[in-house]
Write an enzyme that holds these catalytic residues in place. Structure first.
Site, PDB file in Angstrom:
ATOM      1  CG  HIS A  17      38.401  44.274  39.744  1.00 26.47           C
ATOM      2  ND1 HIS A  17      39.301  45.071  39.071  1.00 26.47           N
ATOM      3  CD2 HIS A  17      38.975  44.010  40.939  1.00 26.47           C
ATOM      4  CE1 HIS A  17      40.383  45.261  39.814  1.00 26.47           C
ATOM      5  NE2 HIS A  17      40.210  44.652  40.951  1.00 26.47           N
TER       6      HIS A  17
HETATM    7  O1  RIB Z   1      41.010  40.263  38.893  1.00 26.05           O
HETATM    8  C1  RIB Z   1      39.772  40.574  39.481  1.00 26.05           C
HETATM    9  C2  RIB Z   1      38.832  39.424  39.352  1.00 26.05           C
HETATM   10  O2  RIB Z   1      39.345  38.290  40.045  1.00 26.05           O
HETATM   11  C3  RIB Z   1      37.465  39.697  40.009  1.00 26.05           C
HETATM   12  O3  RIB Z   1      36.476  38.960  39.345  1.00 26.05           O
HETATM   13  C4  RIB Z   1      37.662  39.187  41.400  1.00 26.05           C
HETATM   14  O4  RIB Z   1      36.429  38.810  42.025  1.00 26.05           O
HETATM   15  C5  RIB Z   1      38.489  37.947  41.140  1.00 26.05           C
HETATM   16  O5  RIB Z   1      37.595  36.902  40.763  1.00 26.05           O
END
Ligand code: RIB
Ligand code: CA
Length: 314
Positions: A242
Site C-alpha cells: 500500500h
Molecule cells: O491500510 C494500509 C495502511 O495501514 C498502510 O499504511 C499500512 O502500513 C498500515 O499503516
C-alpha cells in the site's frame, strides 16, 4: 526538479518498501522521517524507521518520533499484519543511530519555516495524527509551505480493511484525518480502492532475493512474512504494498488515474467510524478537496520499483 519530501510513517512492511523506494530515487530529496504510532507502537515504528534508513545506507537521515497515540482515541495496532515488532520476517540489526530528541512536530515546524513557499510534499503513510497536529499548531505556515499531501489511506469502492467500512490509517485516527481532509491543502489520497488492485507480481520475492544484497534479503524476508499474514487475513496469494504504491504516485503519477472529488471522514458513527465518504458522482455541492486515486499500472510500477530497490544501499 527534485521533489522535497517529508515521510510520515509507521513501519510496517509496506512503509519500509515506500521509504526504501524514496531513498533510491534521485527525483526525491527526503528531508527526514517523522514517525507515528500505528502498525506497532511509537517506540517500535521509530526503531524500525532507523533500521530502514541504515539499511538504505543513509544512517544520518533524521528520524523524528511524533505522537504515540491518536488525538482522541486509544492507540490501535496491526500486529496481526506486521508481526510483534512491525518488520517481522528478517533478522534485523539493532539500529546504530540513537533516537532523535527532537519531536516530529518541532522538526516539521522548523523545516517548514526554513523552506520556500509551496516546496514541501508530505508522504503520509500511517494514521494522520502528526499532520493534524501540525495543521492545528501552524495552519498558515502549513498552507504557505506545503506543496501537497500524498496520503495512503481510505476506502470507498473496495470497502474497509480494518472494519467493514474503513481503512486502517483513517480508522485509527478519524479526527486527525478529518482535519487533514478539511485543511484546504492540495491532497492526493491513494486508498485501498487503488492499492488492493496493485498486488505484487508472482515471483517478486525471488526477484528481490536475487539482488544478493542485504536490501534484497531484507525485502524478500519482509515480503514473505507480509504475504503469509496477508494471505491468512485477506486470502490473496500476493500482497499490495500500500504505502509503496503511494510513494510510486509521488514518483510516477502518470501511472495512475483518479478523480478530483469531495471526500469527508465519518467521525460520529460507531458503525461506520473512519469511513471515507467519496462524492464520486458529484451529488453534493461540497468542495472537491481530494484527488481520489483508483487505478494504477501495477506491472510497470513494480518493475520500476524493483529496479530502484536494486540500486540500494546508496
Ligand atoms: O491500510 C494500509 C495502511 O495501514 C498502510 O499504511 C499500512 O502500513 C498500515 O499503516
Ligand atoms: Ca503505513
Amino acid at each position: 526538479m527534485v521533489e522535497r519530501i517529508i515521510i510520515d510513517t509507521d513501519p510496517g512492511h509496506d512503509d519500509a518498501f515506500a521509504i526504501l523506494l524514496a531513498l533510491a530515487s534521485p527525483e526525491l530529496e527526503v528531508l527526514g522521517l517523522t514517525t507515528v504510532a500505528g502498525n506497532v507502537t511509537l517506540e517500535d515504528v521509530s526503531f524500525n524507521a532507523r533500521r530502514i534508513v541504515e539499511l538504505a545506507g543513509r544512517p544520518g537521515l533524521g528520524v523524528y518520533p511524533g505522537c504515540d497515540r491518536p488525538l482522541l482515541r486509544p492507540a490501535a495496532h496491526a500486529f496481526d499484519v506486521h508481526g510483534s515488532m512491525g518488520l517481522n520476517g528478517y533478522d534485523w540489526d539493532a539500529p546504530q543511530i540513537p533516537p532523535s530528541e527532537t519531536h516530529a512536530l518541532d522538526w516539521m515546524l522548523e523545516t517548514l519555516a526554513a523552506a520556500e513557499d509551496g516546496s514541501i510534499t508530505f508522504a503520509v503513510l500511517g494514521p494522520q495524527t502528526n499532520i493534524a497536529l501540525l495543521l492545528r499548531r501552524a495552519p498558515d505556515l502549513a498552507v504557505r509551505k506545503v506543496k501537497r499531501i500524498v496520503a495512503m489511506g481510505g476506502a470507498y469502492f473496495q470497502g474497509g480493511n480494518y472494519s467493514p467500512g474503513a481503512e486502517f490509517n483513517i480508522l485509527v485516527d478519524p479526527e486527525a484525518a478529518a482535519i487533514v481532509f478539511g485543511a484546504g491543502i492540495e491532497l492526493v489520497a491513494i486508498p485501498i480502492d487503488c492499492t488492493n488492485l496493485a498486488l505484487t507480481p508472482a515471483g517478486w520475492i525471488r526477484d528481490l532475493a536475487a539482488f544478493g544484497t542485504k536490501v534484497g534479503d531484507a525485502c524478500a524476508g519482509m515480503m514473505e512474512f507480509f504475504e503469509k499474514s496477508g494471505n491468512a487475513l485477506y486470502g490473496t496469494a500476493t500482497r499490495p504494498l500500500h504505502d509503496a504504491v503511494a510513494m510510486a504516485w509521488v514518483l510516477w503519477p502518470e501511472l495512475f488515474a483518479g478523480r478530483l472529488c469531495n471526500v469527508e471522514i465519518e467521525t460520529g458513527s460507531e458503525l461506520s467510524l473512519g469511513s471515507t465518504v467519496v462524492d464520486w458522482r458529484g451529488r453534493t455541492q461540497r468542495p472537491k478537496n481530494c484527488l481520489w486515486i483508483t487505478e494504477c499500472d501495477a506491472p510497470v510500477m513494480y518493475a520500476r520499483m524493483l529496479e530502484r530497490l536494486a540500486t540500494l544501499p546508496v
